[in-house]
Write a protein that holds these residues in place. Structure first.
Motif, PDB file in Angstrom:
ATOM      1  N   ARG A 136      43.286  75.049  18.693  1.00  0.00           N
ATOM      2  CA  ARG A 136      42.962  74.993  17.300  1.00  0.00           C
ATOM      3  C   ARG A 136      43.472  74.352  16.322  1.00  0.00           C
ATOM      4  N   ASP A 137      44.925  74.271  16.396  1.00  0.00           N
ATOM      5  CA  ASP A 137      45.664  73.823  15.257  1.00  0.00           C
ATOM      6  C   ASP A 137      46.133  72.526  15.515  1.00  0.00           C
ATOM      7  N   CYS A 138      46.192  71.750  14.284  1.00  0.00           N
ATOM      8  CA  CYS A 138      46.642  70.272  14.327  1.00  0.00           C
ATOM      9  C   CYS A 138      47.870  70.092  13.268  1.00  0.00           C
ATOM     10  N   LEU A 139      48.549  69.326  13.693  1.00  0.00           N
ATOM     11  CA  LEU A 139      49.762  68.925  12.884  1.00  0.00           C
ATOM     12  C   LEU A 139      49.688  67.543  12.563  1.00  0.00           C
ATOM     13  N   GLU A 140      49.749  67.193  11.209  1.00  0.00           N
ATOM     14  CA  GLU A 140      49.616  65.847  10.816  1.00  0.00           C
ATOM     15  C   GLU A 140      50.838  65.527   9.787  1.00  0.00           C
ATOM     16  N   VAL A 141      51.426  64.120   9.981  1.00  0.00           N
ATOM     17  CA  VAL A 141      52.584  63.836   9.275  1.00  0.00           C
ATOM     18  C   VAL A 141      52.380  62.439   8.698  1.00  0.00           C
ATOM     19  N   LEU A 142      52.047  62.418   7.343  1.00  0.00           N
ATOM     20  CA  LEU A 142      51.379  61.471   6.844  1.00  0.00           C
ATOM     21  C   LEU A 142      52.690  60.616   5.776  1.00  0.00           C
ATOM     22  N   VAL A 143      52.949  59.471   5.872  1.00  0.00           N
ATOM     23  CA  VAL A 143      53.965  58.717   5.305  1.00  0.00           C
ATOM     24  C   VAL A 143      53.192  58.091   4.018  1.00  0.00           C
ATOM     25  N   VAL A 144      53.837  58.525   2.915  1.00  0.00           N
ATOM     26  CA  VAL A 144      53.078  58.059   1.540  1.00  0.00           C
ATOM     27  C   VAL A 144      54.025  57.133   0.743  1.00  0.00           C
ATOM     28  N   LYS A 145      53.533  56.064   0.432  1.00  0.00           N
ATOM     29  CA  LYS A 145      54.394  55.005  -0.536  1.00  0.00           C
ATOM     30  C   LYS A 145      53.510  54.990  -1.707  1.00  0.00           C
ATOM     31  N   ALA A 146      54.034  55.404  -2.661  1.00  0.00           N
ATOM     32  CA  ALA A 146      53.352  55.163  -4.062  1.00  0.00           C
ATOM     33  C   ALA A 146      54.426  55.527  -5.368  1.00  0.00           C
ATOM     34  N   ALA A 147      53.715  55.471  -6.434  1.00  0.00           N
ATOM     35  CA  ALA A 147      54.364  55.895  -7.766  1.00  0.00           C
ATOM     36  C   ALA A 147      54.592  57.358  -7.420  1.00  0.00           C
ATOM     37  N   ALA A 148      55.549  57.703  -7.788  1.00  0.00           N
ATOM     38  CA  ALA A 148      56.048  59.385  -7.481  1.00  0.00           C
ATOM     39  C   ALA A 148      54.799  60.008  -7.946  1.00  0.00           C
ATOM     40  N   ASP A 149      54.508  60.202  -9.012  1.00  0.00           N
ATOM     41  CA  ASP A 149      53.286  61.072  -9.719  1.00  0.00           C
ATOM     42  C   ASP A 149      52.088  60.852  -8.636  1.00  0.00           C
ATOM     43  N   GLU A 150      51.787  59.873  -8.246  1.00  0.00           N
ATOM     44  CA  GLU A 150      50.655  59.616  -7.495  1.00  0.00           C
ATOM     45  C   GLU A 150      50.831  60.328  -6.177  1.00  0.00           C
ATOM     46  N   ALA A 151      52.028  59.989  -5.526  1.00  0.00           N
ATOM     47  CA  ALA A 151      52.292  60.894  -4.459  1.00  0.00           C
ATOM     48  C   ALA A 151      52.327  62.308  -4.464  1.00  0.00           C
ATOM     49  N   ARG A 152      52.668  62.825  -5.513  1.00  0.00           N
ATOM     50  CA  ARG A 152      52.614  64.266  -5.622  1.00  0.00           C
ATOM     51  C   ARG A 152      50.927  64.515  -5.637  1.00  0.00           C
ATOM     52  N   ARG A 153      50.369  63.730  -6.363  1.00  0.00           N
ATOM     53  CA  ARG A 153      48.744  64.207  -6.554  1.00  0.00           C
ATOM     54  C   ARG A 153      48.099  63.957  -5.398  1.00  0.00           C
ATOM     55  N   ILE A 154      48.459  62.977  -4.407  1.00  0.00           N
ATOM     56  CA  ILE A 154      47.921  62.961  -3.111  1.00  0.00           C
ATOM     57  C   ILE A 154      48.295  64.299  -2.185  1.00  0.00           C
ATOM     58  N   SER A 155      49.563  64.602  -2.327  1.00  0.00           N
ATOM     59  CA  SER A 155      50.021  65.555  -1.550  1.00  0.00           C
ATOM     60  C   SER A 155      49.416  67.042  -1.989  1.00  0.00           C
ATOM     61  N   ASP A 156      49.230  67.273  -3.398  1.00  0.00           N
ATOM     62  CA  ASP A 156      48.656  68.291  -3.663  1.00  0.00           C
ATOM     63  C   ASP A 156      47.026  68.457  -3.566  1.00  0.00           C
ATOM     64  N   ARG A 157      46.465  67.369  -3.321  1.00  0.00           N
ATOM     65  CA  ARG A 157      45.245  67.583  -3.055  1.00  0.00           C
ATOM     66  C   ARG A 157      44.857  67.819  -1.728  1.00  0.00           C
ATOM     67  N   LEU A 158      45.782  67.127  -0.732  1.00  0.00           N
ATOM     68  CA  LEU A 158      45.712  67.433   0.892  1.00  0.00           C
ATOM     69  C   LEU A 158      45.833  68.824   0.892  1.00  0.00           C
ATOM     70  N   ILE A 159      47.193  69.262   0.422  1.00  0.00           N
ATOM     71  CA  ILE A 159      47.909  70.854   0.742  1.00  0.00           C
ATOM     72  C   ILE A 159      46.678  71.809   0.271  1.00  0.00           C
ATOM     73  N   SER A 160      46.124  71.631  -0.870  1.00  0.00           N
ATOM     74  CA  SER A 160      45.243  72.394  -1.425  1.00  0.00           C
ATOM     75  C   SER A 160      43.873  72.451  -0.965  1.00  0.00           C
ATOM     76  N   THR A 161      43.681  71.659  -0.046  1.00  0.00           N
ATOM     77  CA  THR A 161      42.567  71.741   0.743  1.00  0.00           C
ATOM     78  C   THR A 161      42.237  72.990   1.574  1.00  0.00           C
ATOM     79  N   ARG A 162      41.137  73.723   1.483  1.00  0.00           N
ATOM     80  CA  ARG A 162      41.039  75.032   1.625  1.00  0.00           C
ATOM     81  C   ARG A 162      40.871  74.885   3.343  1.00  0.00           C
ATOM     82  N   GLY A 163      41.780  75.922   4.105  1.00  0.00           N
ATOM     83  CA  GLY A 163      41.793  75.621   5.580  1.00  0.00           C
ATOM     84  C   GLY A 163      43.225  75.162   5.957  1.00  0.00           C
ATOM     85  N   VAL A 164      43.920  74.396   4.940  1.00  0.00           N
ATOM     86  CA  VAL A 164      45.192  74.093   5.488  1.00  0.00           C
ATOM     87  C   VAL A 164      46.063  75.241   5.348  1.00  0.00           C
ATOM     88  N   LYS A 165      46.801  75.449   6.601  1.00  0.00           N
ATOM     89  CA  LYS A 165      47.660  76.739   6.648  1.00  0.00           C
ATOM     90  C   LYS A 165      48.994  76.255   5.975  1.00  0.00           C
TER      91      LYS A 165
END
Ligand code: NI
Length: 139
Positions: A96-125
């Motif tokens: 059932r479970d998947c592990l993803e590791v994403l490398v992000v290169k961006a302005a710091a606030d943009e990197a946080r925004r991307i991370s927040d959007r992914l992590i807050s997606t319903r179902g992300v454990k």
């Protein structure tokens, strides 16, 4: 790189004992190397505080791919940020479970925004953004 500067540090004996205990466990050979690493970590964190500064980091996600539309949603988000997410690793942990590791290169606030959007997606454990950086080559 120039030479090194020695400086004295005053602190309570209990604090120093605790510090020595921890750096011993972590495998540091001496206090100087441990303090250098602490300073570098602080400098990297400082770099990330500069919101517009270019930054690099990883976003780790664990999720159950059998949850309806979750994989699609996460893939959509990653495509939305294809300029910033420069690499992705996907591991099928079990049936059932998947592990993803994403490398992000961006302005710091943009990197946080991307991370927040992914992590807050319903179902992300579980999800975590790890900030890092290259710092100056002299450090
Ligand atoms: Ni998978």
């Amino acid at each position: 790189m120039g030479g090194v500067i020695r400086f004295g540090v005053s602190l309570e004996p209990q604090l120093l004992d605790k510090f020595d205990e921890i750096i011993g466990k972590k495998g540091y050979q001496n206090r100087s190397e441990a303090i250098r690493d602490l300073i570098r970590r602080l400098l990297i964190e400082e770099q990330w505080e500069d919101k517009s500064g270019e930054s690099v980091g990883t976003i780790t996600l664990v999720y159950d791919h059998t949850i309806r539309e979750l994989s699609d949603r996460l893939t959509e988000l990653q495509h939305e940020y294809h300029h910033e997410i420069i690499s992705a690793l996907h591991v099928h942990l079990d049936d059932r479970d998947c592990l993803e590791v994403l490398v992000v290169k961006a302005a710091a606030d943009e990197a946080r925004r991307i991370s927040d959007r992914l992590i807050s997606t319903r179902g992300v454990k579980h999800g975590k953004l790890v900030m890092t950086g290259t710092l100056s080559s002299e450090w």
